[in-house]
Design a protein around this motif. Structure first.
Motif, mmCIF file in Angstrom:
data_model
loop_
_atom_site.group_PDB
_atom_site.id
_atom_site.type_symbol
_atom_site.label_atom_id
_atom_site.label_comp_id
_atom_site.label_asym_id
_atom_site.label_seq_id
_atom_site.Cartn_x
_atom_site.Cartn_y
_atom_site.Cartn_z
ATOM 1 N N ASN A 14 0.865 -1.175 0.000
ATOM 2 C CA ASN A 14 0.000 0.000 0.000
ATOM 3 C C ASN A 14 0.906 1.231 0.000
ATOM 4 O O ASN A 14 1.355 1.693 1.048
ATOM 5 N N LYS A 15 1.182 1.724 -1.188
ATOM 6 C CA LYS A 15 2.189 2.771 -1.363
ATOM 7 C C LYS A 15 1.862 4.041 -0.580
ATOM 8 O O LYS A 15 2.743 4.617 0.068
ATOM 9 N N GLU A 16 0.630 4.495 -0.643
ATOM 10 C CA GLU A 16 0.277 5.718 0.077
ATOM 11 C C GLU A 16 0.437 5.522 1.584
ATOM 12 O O GLU A 16 0.970 6.385 2.283
ATOM 13 N N ALA A 17 0.013 4.381 2.079
ATOM 14 C CA ALA A 17 0.170 4.099 3.512
ATOM 15 C C ALA A 17 1.648 4.014 3.891
ATOM 16 O O ALA A 17 2.043 4.492 4.962
ATOM 17 N N ASN A 18 2.466 3.445 3.017
ATOM 18 C CA ASN A 18 3.904 3.374 3.286
ATOM 19 C C ASN A 18 4.485 4.780 3.445
ATOM 20 O O ASN A 18 5.253 5.042 4.379
ATOM 21 N N LEU A 19 4.133 5.681 2.521
ATOM 22 C CA LEU A 19 4.647 7.050 2.602
ATOM 23 C C LEU A 19 4.134 7.758 3.850
ATOM 24 O O LEU A 19 4.901 8.411 4.564
ATOM 25 N N ARG A 20 2.853 7.642 4.120
ATOM 26 C CA ARG A 20 2.278 8.335 5.280
ATOM 27 C C ARG A 20 2.868 7.825 6.600
ATOM 28 O O ARG A 20 3.123 8.611 7.512
ATOM 29 N N THR A 21 3.103 6.527 6.689
ATOM 30 C CA THR A 21 3.715 5.978 7.899
ATOM 31 C C THR A 21 5.148 6.484 8.045
ATOM 32 O O THR A 21 5.567 6.871 9.144
ATOM 33 N N ALA A 22 5.895 6.501 6.954
ATOM 34 C CA ALA A 22 7.272 7.012 6.994
ATOM 35 C C ALA A 22 7.283 8.478 7.405
ATOM 36 O O ALA A 22 8.091 8.891 8.248
ATOM 37 N N ILE A 23 6.383 9.276 6.857
ATOM 38 C CA ILE A 23 6.307 10.703 7.188
ATOM 39 C C ILE A 23 6.027 10.888 8.675
ATOM 40 O O ILE A 23 6.672 11.700 9.345
ATOM 41 N N TYR A 24 5.106 10.125 9.211
ATOM 42 C CA TYR A 24 4.785 10.213 10.636
ATOM 43 C C TYR A 24 6.017 9.897 11.485
ATOM 44 O O TYR A 24 6.353 10.616 12.417
#
Length: 118
Positions: A14-24
């Motif tokens: 889940n690419k968007e979730a991967n980015l959002r988790t990394a950002i957090y």
């Protein structure tokens, strides 16, 4: 206080979730977000894959030195499931990739880290 800019990329799961988790996690461990790009879908670069990438860039204010930021980003990559790093220009699919693009106006070249990112 320095501003560090990081490039983020993912082409598995889940690419968007991967980015959002990394950002957090980056905000939590490195510093306050001062900028965030849109998310951009791109073709793989440097290798062939059936999976497109989702990429973004983030700017964070930090008191941490670049080498500590590198270690934190590598720790976050492992936490999100990345099992191997690219070596000698040999790239592969990955759940997350975090690169230090810029750190204020610093120019640095060590065996472990090059800033600005090549």
């Amino acid at each position: 206080m320095a501003t560090v800019y990081l490039g983020l990329g993912t082409n598995l799961g889940n690419k968007e979730a991967n980015l959002r988790t990394a950002i957090y996690k980056l905000q939590e461990r490195i510093g306050k977000q001062v900028s965030l790009s849109s998310f951009y879908e791109t073709a793989p670069w440097g290798f062939e894959s059936d999976h497109s990438f989702l990429n973004a860039a983030i700017g964070l204010e930090t008191n941490l030195p670049p080498i500590e930021i590198l270690h934190i980003t590598q720790e976050i990559e492992k936490e999100l499931g990345r099992t191997k790093k690219s070596v000698n220009g040999s790239y592969s699919d990955r759940l997350i990739d975090i690169d230090i693009l810029l750190y204020d106006t610093l120019v640095l070249q060590t065996p472990e880290l090059t800033i600005p990112h090549p």
